[in-house]
Every structure is written in C-alpha cells, then in structure tokens.
Write an enzyme that holds these catalytic residues in place. Structure first.
Site, PDB file in Angstrom:
ATOM      1  N   LYS A  12       9.046   0.397   4.238  1.00  0.00           N
ATOM      2  CA  LYS A  12       8.496   1.698   3.859  1.00  0.00           C
ATOM      3  C   LYS A  12       9.588   2.452   3.146  1.00  0.00           C
ATOM      4  O   LYS A  12      10.638   2.707   3.726  1.00  0.00           O
ATOM      5  CB  LYS A  12       8.145   2.475   5.127  1.00  0.00           C
ATOM      6  CG  LYS A  12       6.693   2.688   5.329  1.00  0.00           C
ATOM      7  CD  LYS A  12       6.516   3.551   6.540  1.00  0.00           C
ATOM      8  CE  LYS A  12       5.066   3.855   6.755  1.00  0.00           C
ATOM      9  NZ  LYS A  12       4.850   4.656   7.939  1.00  0.00           N
ATOM     10  N   VAL A  64       4.754   1.089   0.541  1.00  0.00           N
ATOM     11  CA  VAL A  64       5.146   0.077   1.517  1.00  0.00           C
ATOM     12  C   VAL A  64       5.137  -1.277   0.814  1.00  0.00           C
ATOM     13  O   VAL A  64       4.185  -1.598   0.115  1.00  0.00           O
ATOM     14  CB  VAL A  64       4.165   0.038   2.705  1.00  0.00           C
ATOM     15  CG1 VAL A  64       4.647  -0.946   3.766  1.00  0.00           C
ATOM     16  CG2 VAL A  64       4.006   1.416   3.316  1.00  0.00           C
ATOM     17  N   GLY A  82       2.427   7.241   4.490  1.00  0.00           N
ATOM     18  CA  GLY A  82       2.434   8.694   4.520  1.00  0.00           C
ATOM     19  C   GLY A  82       3.455   9.308   3.583  1.00  0.00           C
ATOM     20  O   GLY A  82       3.187  10.308   2.932  1.00  0.00           O
ATOM     21  N   PHE A  83       4.628   8.690   3.479  1.00  0.00           N
ATOM     22  CA  PHE A  83       5.658   9.313   2.650  1.00  0.00           C
ATOM     23  C   PHE A  83       6.152   8.440   1.510  1.00  0.00           C
ATOM     24  O   PHE A  83       7.141   8.727   0.882  1.00  0.00           O
ATOM     25  CB  PHE A  83       6.826   9.802   3.502  1.00  0.00           C
ATOM     26  CG  PHE A  83       7.361   8.763   4.462  1.00  0.00           C
ATOM     27  CD1 PHE A  83       8.106   7.710   3.992  1.00  0.00           C
ATOM     28  CD2 PHE A  83       7.114   8.870   5.828  1.00  0.00           C
ATOM     29  CE1 PHE A  83       8.603   6.772   4.856  1.00  0.00           C
ATOM     30  CE2 PHE A  83       7.612   7.927   6.697  1.00  0.00           C
ATOM     31  CZ  PHE A  83       8.357   6.871   6.219  1.00  0.00           C
ATOM     32  N   ASP A 114      -2.666  11.652  13.188  1.00  0.00           N
ATOM     33  CA  ASP A 114      -3.245  11.067  11.966  1.00  0.00           C
ATOM     34  C   ASP A 114      -3.787   9.669  12.271  1.00  0.00           C
ATOM     35  O   ASP A 114      -3.591   8.731  11.517  1.00  0.00           O
ATOM     36  CB  ASP A 114      -2.189  11.002  10.856  1.00  0.00           C
ATOM     37  CG  ASP A 114      -2.827  10.855   9.479  1.00  0.00           C
ATOM     38  OD1 ASP A 114      -4.048  11.125   9.357  1.00  0.00           O
ATOM     39  OD2 ASP A 114      -2.124  10.470   8.535  1.00  0.00           O
ATOM     40  N   GLY A 148       0.831  -1.196   0.000  1.00  0.00           N
ATOM     41  CA  GLY A 148       0.000   0.000   0.000  1.00  0.00           C
ATOM     42  C   GLY A 148       0.861   1.239   0.000  1.00  0.00           C
ATOM     43  O   GLY A 148       2.065   1.187  -0.235  1.00  0.00           O
TER      44      GLY A 148
END
Ligand SMILES: *[C@@H]1O[C@H](CO)[C@@H](O)[C@H](O)[C@H]1NC(C)=O
Ligand SMILES: *[C@@H]1O[C@H](CO)[C@@H](O)[C@H](O)[C@H]1NC(C)=O
Ligand SMILES: *[C@@H]1O[C@H](CO)[C@@H](O)[C@H](O)[C@H]1NC(C)=O
Ligand SMILES: *[C@@H]1O[C@H](CO)[C@@H](O)[C@H](O)[C@H]1NC(C)=O
Ligand SMILES: *[C@@H]1O[C@H](CO)[C@@H](O)[C@H](O)[C@H]1NC(C)=O
Ligand SMILES: *[C@@H]1O[C@H](CO)[C@@H](O)[C@H](O)[C@H]1NC(C)=O
Ligand SMILES: *[C@@H]1O[C@H](CO)[C@@H](O)[C@H](O)[C@H]1NC(C)=O
Ligand SMILES: *[C@@H]1O[C@H](CO)[C@@H](O)[C@H](O)[C@H]1NC(C)=O
Ligand SMILES: *[C@@H]1O[C@H](CO)[C@@H](O)[C@H](O)[C@H]1NC(C)=O
Ligand SMILES: *[C@@H]1O[C@H](CO)[C@@H](O)[C@H](O)[C@H]1NC(C)=O
Length: 649
Positions: free
Chosen positions: A511, A497, A493-494, A608, A490
């Site tokens: 990640k 992954v 955030g940055f 978040d 998926g």
C-alpha cells in the site's frame, strides 16, 4: 475425377485466401480501397480508413487492432481529410505511396522526390511502422516512423533522423475528434544534454530534465521500466505500450491491460501544477507538496511581492543582496567569498551547460571562480552541470529522485548549514549529513506524535515504528516491477495497492501512500497505529513498512482471492459461493469485529467496514483490512461522539 477437380479448386481458394490474409503489402496493382484494411504480419496493427469519434471525415491511418478499442497511432492525411469513403491507398507512377480520393486528387503522399527506380512497394510492419521499399535493392526509402503523428512507439527514433536529417517529433491532434495538427509538439533536444520537451506552439510547456544515461532527472519514476537503447529509441518492459501526446499537451503512456480489455494511462508528464514549465517564474522553486507551491530560492525575494502573495508567480524572484564577485568588480573591495545554498531532490533548471570537471569539488571550484556561474550541480551520470544564464527557470523539488543543486548566493545570504557545507571536510560533512538525518527523523517522529495525539486523547500507547520490520524502497520497487500499472491491485483508502513478489518468493501487497493526498498521511499513520497493535486470524497481517524520504508504504501479506466484493458481485463467482462458504465468511468477519470491539487491548471502531475491505485468503477465510478511518477508544469507554461522518456512502 470430379472430387479431384473440386479439391484443386478448394485448395487454390484456400491458398488465395491465405495469401491475402498474411500479405501486409501495397503495390501498384494491390491497393487498399475504403473500407478495406491490411493487417501487419503478426496482426498487431491495421492500416486502413477510420472516422475519429464524432467526425464525419475519413482518414488514412494505422491503429492497434484491439477488439474493444481502436488506438490510432498514425494519421496520414491529418490536415487533408477525405469527405467521403472513396479513398484509395496505392503506389503512384513515380513510386510514392499515395492516398487519392474518388476524383483522383492526391490527398497525401510519402513525397520522396528522388526515386530513381519507380518500382516500389509498401508494407505495414509488426512494429506499427509503414515502410516504402525499393523493389530492386529492398532499401527503405520512406517510413512512417520518421513522420509520427502524436504517438511514440517502441522502435521509433527521436531527435534528428540519421538518414534524412529531419527532426522527428510528435504533434498533438487538435481534439479527440480532429486529428489535424494541434498546438502541442514534443521531441528530444540534443544540443547540450539530451532532454525531452513539450512545446505549446513555440513556448516550452514541459521538460523532462537532463538525461543522465539512465533516467531523465525530472522523471525518476521512468527508471528501468524503459530500456533506452541507442539514439533514443525506446524499448518497453510491456508489449503493448506507447506514448501519446494529447490535444491538451499531456504526454501519456498508454498500456494495454489484457484482462481488462482496455487501455490505461500509466506515466503522465503533468502530474502536478509544478510540472508546467516555469510555473514559479525565474529563481522560483515549485514544490507540489507545499502550500503555496511556489517559493523563492534562498537569498531571493519576490520581484513583485503583492502579485506573488496573490498567487501570481509569473514575475518570479530577484536576488536579495548582490553577489560579492559582482560587488568586487564595481568597488574593487574584497569581502567575504560568496557561498552556495544547497537544494536536494531537484529537477534542475533549464539551460544547463555541461562542463569538463570530473569531480564535484572541481565543479564547485570552477563555478566559484567564474562570476558568471550562478549555479552548479553534479550528477554521477552526467558530471558537472553549470548555469550561466541570467535566469534560473523551471526548478522543482521532486518527491523522490532528483539531484543536489547548488545556487550561488552572497555570503550574507548563506544560511548556517550552507556556510558549513562550503568549508568543511568530508568527515564533518558526513557527520553533518547524519545530523540532518537525525533531525529529519526527529521531526518525523514529532509529526507522528502530533497525529497520534490528535487521534486519541486517551491513554493509548504510542506505536514504535522501529519495532516493525523495515523494507527498502529498492526492494519493493523490484518486487512490484517498479509499481507498474499492471501490478496494481486496486485503490486503498490513501493510495494505490500493488501486488509484489519478494526475492524469497513470498507474495505481498504494498500500500503506497499517494503523494497527492493531503489526508493520506494521517490515515497512513492511523493504520500503522491500529494494525501494528493487533493480531487476529481475521485481521489482515502487516509484514512491515517502508519510510524513505517522501515514500511511505505498508506491506501486507497478499490475499490471492482479493476482496469480498469482487466475489459477491461477480455473476460467475457468486454462483460458486455456497451457503457454507458464506456462513464461514460471516462468522470470520464477526470474530474479527468482536476482537476489535471487545477482546483486543484497545477498543477499535473500524468505521469503514464494507465488502471491499474484507480480503479473502486462499481458503476464503475473511480478513478485515483498511484501518485508515478506524478510531481508538479508551479501554473503559463505551460511548463517544464522532465529530464528522466518515467512510464510504
Ligand atoms: C511473417 O512472419 C513470419 C514469422 O512470424 C515470417 O516467417 C514471415 O517471413 C513474415 N512474412 C513477411 C511478409 O514478413
Ligand atoms: C515507371 O516510370 C515509367 C516512366 O516514367 C512508367 O512508364 C512506368 O509505368 C513506371 N512504373 C511503375 C511501376 O509505375
Ligand atoms: C513535397 O515535398 C516538396 C519539397 O520536397 C514540398 O514543397 C511539398 O510541399 C511536399 N508536398 C507534400 C504534400 O508534402
Ligand atoms: C535502381 O535500380 C538499379 C538496378 O536496376 C540499381 O542498380 C540502383 O541502385 C537503383 N537505384 C536506387 C537509387 O535504388
Ligand atoms: C497554449 O498557448 C496558447 C496561446 O499562447 C494559450 O492560449 C493556451 O492557454 C496555452 N495552453 C496551455 C495549456 O497552456
Ligand atoms: C546512433 O548514432 C550514431 C552517431 O550519432 C550513429 O553512428 C549510429 O548509426 C546511430 N545508430 C542508430 C541505430 O541509428
Ligand atoms: C501577474 O503579474 C504580472 C506583473 O508582475 C502582470 O503583468 C500580470 O498581468 C499578472 N497576471 C495576472 C493574471 O494577474
Ligand atoms: C567585471 O569586470 C570585467 C572587466 O572589468 C568585465 O569584463 C566583466 O563583464 C565584469 N563582470 C561582471 C559580472 O560585471
Ligand atoms: C567565465 O565563463 C564565461 C562564460 O562561459 C567565459 O566566457 C569566461 O571565459 C569564464 N571566465 C573564466 C575566468 O573562466
Ligand atoms: C481462491 O484462491 C485459490 C488459490 O489461489 C484458488 O485456487 C481458488 O479458486 C480461489 N477461489 C475463488 C472462489 O476464486
């Protein structure tokens, strides 16, 4: 008696059906009439008639036979569409494979002129190749793989076809609804060192950089996923994978993702503006990670400074001071020898010449001796590459991979490190490299400190990255199958992954900081800072990190049950999520939060928190993840102002 007769009839029906189902050939008596189609032997491909999206016309083509989405890989009559559904595919009297319309006009033909034996048949192979065979000696007299449309499939040859001497290349469709010949083409050129080009009509639009036996220098990410075989046929690690040239001139890899029942784009040749051929003009260098992306090579300045500063880079750069060897030619005076300025991680310029020297020192020596040589590079796979053209064009600094490129500059323009590099011994070179590494590390640490300082004005101890276990890039690339799309779990955030499996069998989630995101680095460092200091059974566990060149990655334990949202919003799975399990998840999240807010050494607000950031282990225990946005407060602070709204709407 009757039952036996019936049985015979049934049997013969069955046999007939069977024959039609597996027979993927066309003969003069066996034709394909719109809307019929034939399947290849292994049922991968279909040959028949189709309408492109929003088009009233019919075309003869071959496509991947996927239930949800048809992917057309070849079109016969692309410039000569059928206006109705009267098309017939058959073998003509002269033995050619033809497409005729209701008026018996030939709209397309395999057009083989010297068919001595007019008895031929065509067959759709399971590779997607449509072949025309001589019925007498079974030799292939024509094949669709030699006349590709916009798709490049495993098993296709690129470049010059051995048998026909014709150039095999892709040409784009005009648009999604129009398969007629578009303005882009792509192919392999083989003049000097093999290289892939995309052209806009006749102008180069993209190039891959030279082939070094394993990769094309400008696209290092295609390493080892592709098994390049003899004469540039491709093999793929994945079954349903091919390359297509879009109507916009983009060469993209399409991968069939079975569990999504959909095609996805893997590799793209145009990832950034820097990939456009000659973006920064002559002697300009493009780096997508800098702003502005274009700069002049060392020792060069913009030809038209005003336009250059306005972001119009077309006119490129010119040499600041004349080369000594040119000056000597005019004045006869001998001054200081020219030097080289070194650039690393380069997609080398166009118009490479290959020369014989077998070592890097000889390569440099030969270049230095000949005034017309203005740059050189040495690659282990290729050997010595030199540039003698007037202009060096299409130079790019890559995020990773690439080779070292040496540009000839006047002595006065050689900077300190370049000058040293010209004369020093290997030992000093090594020490110098070490110094550069240290400098890089130091700069990186400084940058990190800056980020840390920015993130928290309070007395938070700085993280020690070196305390974290370090992973090698190669190790992670192997574990994740070269960050293949099918390993992608998926989007964090940055960055993406990936799922991976280490040599010892441990499953991990990697990640990877996406190179395109500017915000990313800050979030990445923030995440490292927060998570490395925390340990709790309801927080995701960091196993280590990888920082190599521009690559930055965090390695986590893998959570087999993915994220909470995937469970909550899946109509089937949510049924199985009974109240006891739900309560357990709620309690776990709360414990994690309590730890963040109250019990840990730091005070952390996640900022978040959402179902997709809650991961679940095999027993459905929740773990809070994604600390890219989290904020650290002082130990005694219980009020704070946040300047901006963050998180997900
Ligand atoms: C079809 O494939 C099977 C094996 O998968 C093979 O035995 C058979 O000969 C093939 N038929 C043709 C016509 O190629
Ligand atoms: C081959 O050509 C001959 C004469 O040119 C023609 O009579 C015959 O029908 C052709 N055979 C086929 C299979 O088309
Ligand atoms: C067939 O080939 C000839 C020359 O070999 C060429 O002139 C002609 O245009 C071709 N026809 C088609 C439909 O491609
Ligand atoms: C044509 O057929 C004959 C046999 O009938 C064979 O000997 C010959 O090689 C064939 N020619 C070609 C070009 O395939
Ligand atoms: C391709 O070339 C045409 C004509 O030279 C030009 O108008 C068009 O913008 C070019 N396309 C791209 C994507 O550069
Ligand atoms: C590859 O090229 C070589 C020489 O260029 C040729 O001898 C060989 O047959 C080719 N192989 C294939 C599979 O086309
Ligand atoms: C860019 O600069 C060149 C001259 O250096 C000029 O001819 C051209 O028109 C400029 N292009 C644009 C879009 O301003
Ligand atoms: C240098 O001079 C020689 C002969 O005088 C000439 O052939 C050569 O082209 C000159 N080279 C350059 C780079 O001007
Ligand atoms: C320098 O390179 C040019 C171009 O390849 C070549 O013609 C010339 O012979 C070379 N000169 C020397 C001295 O090697
Ligand atoms: C959670 O993961 C385990 C182990 O992979 C699996 O057996 C179980 O079915 C998963 N539970 C759900 C609800 O998906």
């Amino acid at each position: 008696m009757i039952p036996i007769a019936l049985l015979i009839i049934l049997l013969s029906c069955f046999c007939l059906d069977f024959a039609v189902a597996i027979d993927s050939s066309i003969t003069s008596s066996q034709l394909i009439r719109d809307p019929d189609a034939i399947l290849s032997n292994g049922s991968n491909f279909k040959l028949g008639f189709f309408n492109p999206a929003d088009s009233p016309y019919r075309y003869m083509g071959i496509w991947y036979d996927m239930p949800s989405e048809k992917a057309v890989i070849w079109v016969a009559n692309r410039d000569n569409p059928l206006k109705d559904s009267s098309g017939i595919i058959t073998i003509s009297e002269d033995g050619n494979l033809v497409l005729v319309n209701g008026q018996k006009e030939v709209l397309w033909s395999s057009n083989v002129s010297n068919l001595v034996n007019n008895s031929t048949s065509a067959q759709l192979l399971d590779s997607g190749n449509l072949v025309l065979r001589d019925n007498i000696n079974r030799a292939i007299v024509w094949e669709s793989f030699q006349e590709p449309t916009d798709s490049f499939l495993p098993g296709m040859h690129h470049g010059i076809d051995q048998r026909t001497g014709k150039k095999v290349q892709l040409t784009s469709w005009k648009s999604l609804s129009d398969p007629s010949t578009g303005s882009f083409s792509a192919g392999l050129i083989h003049q000097n060192i093999p290289e892939i080009f995309v052209w806009n009509v006749s102008r180069p639009y993209w190039r891959s950089g030279p082939w070094n036996g394993q990769i094309f220098i400008g696209i290092p990410e295609l390493k080892s996923v592709y098994l390049f075989r003899h004469n540039f046929t491709f093999g793929f690690a994945n079954d349903w994978t091919f390359f297509a040239l879009t109507a916009q001139g983009i060469l993209e890899e399409r991968i069939w993702i079975k569990w999504k029942d959909n095609w996805e784009v893997g590799f793209l040749n145009l990832r950034t503006e820097c990939d456009v051929y000659g973006k920064c003009g002559a002697f300009g260098i493009c780096n997508s990670q800098e702003k502005p992306i274009c700069s002049c090579l060392e020792g060069f300045e913009p030809k038209n400074a005003e336009e250059w500063n306005r972001g119009n880079w077309t006119s490129g750069c010119i040499r600041r001071s004349k080369l000594q060897c040119e000056r000597r030619n005019i004045t006869g005076k001998v001054g200081k020898e020219d030097g080289f300025s070194k650039l690393n991680k380069m997609k080398v310029p166009d118009f490479t010449e290959w020369t014989s020297p077998a070592t890097e020192d000889e390569c440099r020596e030969q270049c230095l001796k000949n005034c017309s040589c203005i740059a050189y590079a040495f690659d282990g796979g290729i050997g010595c590459m030199v540039w003698r053209s007037i202009n060096l064009i299409d130079i790019q600094r890559l995020p990773f991979g690439g080779t070292d490129l040496y540009i000839r500059v006047a002595n006065s323009d050689v900077d300190e490190k370049g000058k040293k590099d010209v004369f020093v011994s290997p030992l000093i070179k090594g020490m110098f490299a070490l110094a550069i590494c240290t400098l890089f590390l130091w700069r990186w640490i400084a940058k990190r400190k800056e980020v840390i300082a920015k993130l928290s004005a309070t007395n938070v101890n700085t993280v020690k990255l070196q305390d974290l276990p370090l992973f090698q890039f190669e190790e992670l690339a192997t574990a994740t199958n070269n960050f293949q799309l099918s390993s992608k779990l998926g989007q964090g955030g940055f960055g993406p992954v990936y799922w991976g499996r280490l040599k010892d069998g441990q499953e991990i989630a990697v990640k990877r900081l996406s190179k395109a995101s500017g915000q990313g680095l800050e979030e990445f460092m923030n995440e490292v800072m927060v998570i490395s200091k925390l340990q709790h059974r309801n927080l995701v566990r960091l196993l280590g990190c990888c920082v190599e060149g521009e690559e930055k990655m965090l390695i986590y334990e893998y959570m087999p049950n993915r994220s909470l949202d995937a469970l909550l919003f899946d109509p089937l799975k949510k049924e199985r999520l009974d109240w006891r399990k739900r309560f357990n998840i709620i309690e776990g999240i709360s414990r994690g939060l309590l730890y963040l807010h109250r019990d840990s050494r730091l005070r952390i607000i996640h900022r978040d928190l959402k179902a997709s950031n809650i991961l679940l282990d095999e027993e459905l225990n929740p773990k809070i993840s994604d600390f890219g946005m989290a904020k650290i407060f002082g130990g005694n602070q219980d009020q704070a102002d946040t300047g901006r709204v963050v998180g997900t709407l």
